[in-house]
Every structure is written in structure tokens, then in C-alpha cells.
Scaffold this motif. Structure first.
Motif, PDB file in Angstrom:
ATOM      1  N   ARG A 113      18.205  -9.368   4.324  1.00 21.74           N
ATOM      2  CA  ARG A 113      18.524  -8.153   5.086  1.00 21.74           C
ATOM      3  C   ARG A 113      17.591  -7.011   4.665  1.00 21.74           C
ATOM      4  N   ILE A 116      14.193  -7.513   6.314  1.00 19.26           N
ATOM      5  CA  ILE A 116      14.211  -7.143   7.742  1.00 19.26           C
ATOM      6  C   ILE A 116      14.153  -5.627   7.897  1.00 19.26           C
ATOM      7  N   GLU A 117      14.933  -4.915   7.098  1.00 19.70           N
ATOM      8  CA  GLU A 117      14.959  -3.451   7.180  1.00 19.70           C
ATOM      9  C   GLU A 117      13.608  -2.849   6.798  1.00 19.70           C
ATOM     10  N   ARG A 119      10.671  -4.311   7.115  1.00 20.18           N
ATOM     11  CA  ARG A 119       9.727  -4.577   8.210  1.00 20.18           C
ATOM     12  C   ARG A 119       9.931  -3.582   9.346  1.00 20.18           C
ATOM     13  N   GLU A 120      11.188  -3.313   9.692  1.00 20.37           N
ATOM     14  CA  GLU A 120      11.469  -2.382  10.782  1.00 20.37           C
ATOM     15  C   GLU A 120      11.002  -0.968  10.451  1.00 20.37           C
ATOM     16  N   ALA A 121      11.019  -0.622   9.153  1.00 24.36           N
ATOM     17  CA  ALA A 121      10.596   0.714   8.729  1.00 24.36           C
ATOM     18  C   ALA A 121       9.112   0.775   8.372  1.00 24.36           C
ATOM     19  N   GLY A 122       8.415  -0.371   8.417  1.00 19.26           N
ATOM     20  CA  GLY A 122       6.996  -0.400   8.079  1.00 19.26           C
ATOM     21  C   GLY A 122       6.719  -0.236   6.600  1.00 19.26           C
ATOM     22  N   PHE A 147       7.388 -12.606  10.284  1.00 14.99           N
ATOM     23  CA  PHE A 147       6.954 -11.802   9.141  1.00 14.99           C
ATOM     24  C   PHE A 147       5.486 -12.087   8.838  1.00 14.99           C
TER      25      PHE A 147
END
Length: 297
Positions: A113, A116-117, A119-122, A147
Motif C-alpha cells: 500500500r 502504491i501511494e 507511486r501516485e505521489a511521484g 511499477f
């Protein structure tokens, strides 16, 4: 065109070893996947490992770490470690079949988790593991889920084998970088762009501080934690544990290691690996000279 001074010298021993290894790999790849993986595991356990001295080295390490365990149990762990090493070798050369299986693995754990977070935030992430199970199963499963997992590799001393070894790692997807100044610059750029990087930390590193591992001091690089602190990247331990059928894997990502100082962070990473080795001792690479710099015997 190389001059005589530039061309690396011909190494007949390395050339012969590469021919044997390529022959073994070619034999394995000619068989169905469900046959080739256990076959190469068996060959490593019963033929190659004992001839190369790997079996003896594994037993010596086990005798040092767990002297109170029965000899028969230590021998069984050493044999399982060789089997896992052989399976891992041919799996990593079975790119298409291995990737197809990795796509069916659903990663789990609190670190997934967090990944994933990030990656979403860069934000960059450093995924750190040891030579346990087959870490490439985790990288392949994550690449299959979009990823951008980079890898770091150490060039092998056998340049003939190294050429196809590097191509094999590149085939899993995600950029791979050689150890050294050029490779370091490449993976730092990759992380700064919000990418993810896999690092393995459980090999003896001259000059590194000795941290406890399985009850004995082992020289342990702090570079993964130092890089995480420098780039404000999350440091997430991950493990791909081989399933009972010998072919499947369970991919787990632990909670991110809190940022503190490099040594404290790497002690936490080491503890995470120790827990896996204690639970599945036959899946760690006991043939490494892990305690070489501190316990030469």
C-alpha cells in the motif's frame, strides 16, 4: 578495434565454465517449465553444488550459526539452499514463463500500500531484500502491475557469462544499472524522477560496519539507507518466499522503515531478513561468504 593492450585476455577456464553453464541452461530451457525448474534444482543440489564446494560452504555457515541443531537438519537446510539456488538460476533465464507466472502473484503487506501511494505521489522508493527465495519474482510481479522497478547488478568476473546474465536481468523490465559511478548516477536519476529501485544488501562489503546477523557480526553496507535519507525515499523491505510446490511465490512488502540514521535503519532491514530465514532457512543463500570479513573461518 582493440589493441593488444586494451583487449581483455582470453580466459580458457572462464570460457569453459560459461560453456558448461550455457549447456545446462539450454538443457533446462528445452524442457517444459514445470520439469526444468526442479531438474536444475536437483542438479545444483546433487551434482554442481558438491563439486563446486558450495555444499561444504553452506554447511560451514550453518554450523557456525546453529551449532546446536542436529547435523542431519543442517545438511537438509544446505541441500534445500542449493536446490533453491538452482531453481532461481533457471527461473531467471525462463523469462517468458517466469513473467507469465509472476503476473498471477498479488503482492501483499503494508509496504505494498505504501508503494502504491508513493507511486501516485511521484515519490521515490527503495525496495531492499536479500538473497532469499527469488527476489526477481517480486520485481516481475510489480513490473507487471505498472511499477518502474530498476535493478542494480554487480558485473561478474566471468565476462563470457556476464554478457548473457545482464541481458537476462534486462528482460524482466525496468532499467538495470551496473555497480560503479556510471550506474550510481543512472539509478539516482531514476529515483529522483519518482522511480523505484531494488537493492540486495546481504553480501559482505569490505569496510562496512559489522551489524549482527543471525547471531554473528556481518559487514553490512549502509548505502540503501543512506540513499533513502539523501533522496527522501521510502525504504521498504520485501521478500518473495517460494511456495511448497517449488514453483510459486508469496510476495510480501513490509512496512516502510522509519527514517532515523543509516545504521539503525539497516539493523531493522537485517531483522526483517532474519525473520524470513528463521521461518524458511532453506531459502536463504547459505553459500555466500556472508561473515567473511569478521569470521574468516
Amino acid at each position: 578495434m582493440h589493441s593488444d593492450g586494451d583487449a581483455p585476455p582470453f580466459r580458457p577456464d572462464h570460457f569453459a565454465i560459461n560453456l558448461v553453464a550455457r549447456g545446462l541452461i539450454g538443457l533446462g530451457l528445452a524442457l517444459p517449465y514445470a520439469w526444468r525448474v526442479p531438474l536444475v534444482g536437483w542438479l545444483m543440489r546433487r551434482v554442481i553444488g558438491p563439486l563446486a564446494g558450495y555444499d561444504q560452504r553452506a554447511r560451514e555457515n550453518l554450523a557456525m550459526v546453529w551449532p546446536d541443531r542436529p547435523l542431519a537438519e543442517r545438511k537438509a537446510i544446505a541441500a534445500a539452499a542449493l536446490d533453491n539456488a538452482g531453481r532461481t538460476l533457471i527461473e531467471n533465464y525462463s523469462t517468458r514463463d517466469f513473467l507469465a507466472r509472476a503476473r498471477t502473484i498479488e503482492p501483499e503487506g503494508p509496504g505494498y500500500r505504501a508503494l502504491i501511494e508513493a507511486r501516485e505521489a511521484g515519490r521515490p522508493v527503495i525496495l531492499v531484500s536479500g538473497h532469499f527465495g527469488n527476489y526477481e519474482a517480486a520485481r516481475a510481479a510489480l513490473v507487471a502491475r505498472g511499477f518502474d522497478i530498476g535493478g542494480l547488478y554487480r558485473n561478474l568476473s566471468n565476462r563470457y557469462f556476464n554478457a548473457h546474465y545482464v541481458r537476462t536481468m534486462q528482460a524482466f523490465g525496468g532499467p538495470v544499472f551496473p555497480q560503479g559511478r556510471v550506474g550510481t548516477a543512472g539509478f539516482v536519476r531514476h529515483l529522483k524522477a519518482g522511480g523505484q529501485l531494488v537493492l540486495l544488501f546481504d553480501q559482505d562489503v569490505p569496510g562496512a560496519p559489522a551489524l549482527p546477523f543471525l547471531g554473528h557480526p556481518a559487514r553490512t553496507a549502509l548505502s540503501a539507507a543512506e540513499l533513502a535519507l539523501r533522496l527522501k525515499a521510502q525504504l521498504i523491505p520485501f521478500f518473495a518466499t517460494r511456495a511448497a510446490d517449488g514453483l510459486g511465490f508469496r510476495v510480501e512488502l513490509d512496512a516502510p522503515i522509519p527514517h532515523s540514521d543509516p545504521e539503525t535503519m539497516m539493523r531493522a532491514v537485517t531483522s526483517a531478513l532474519e525473520a524470513r530465514v528463521q521461518a524458511h532457512p532453506g531459502q536463504w543463500f547459505w553459500i555466500h561468504r556472508r561473515w567473511k570479513g569478521v569470521n574468516p573461518a
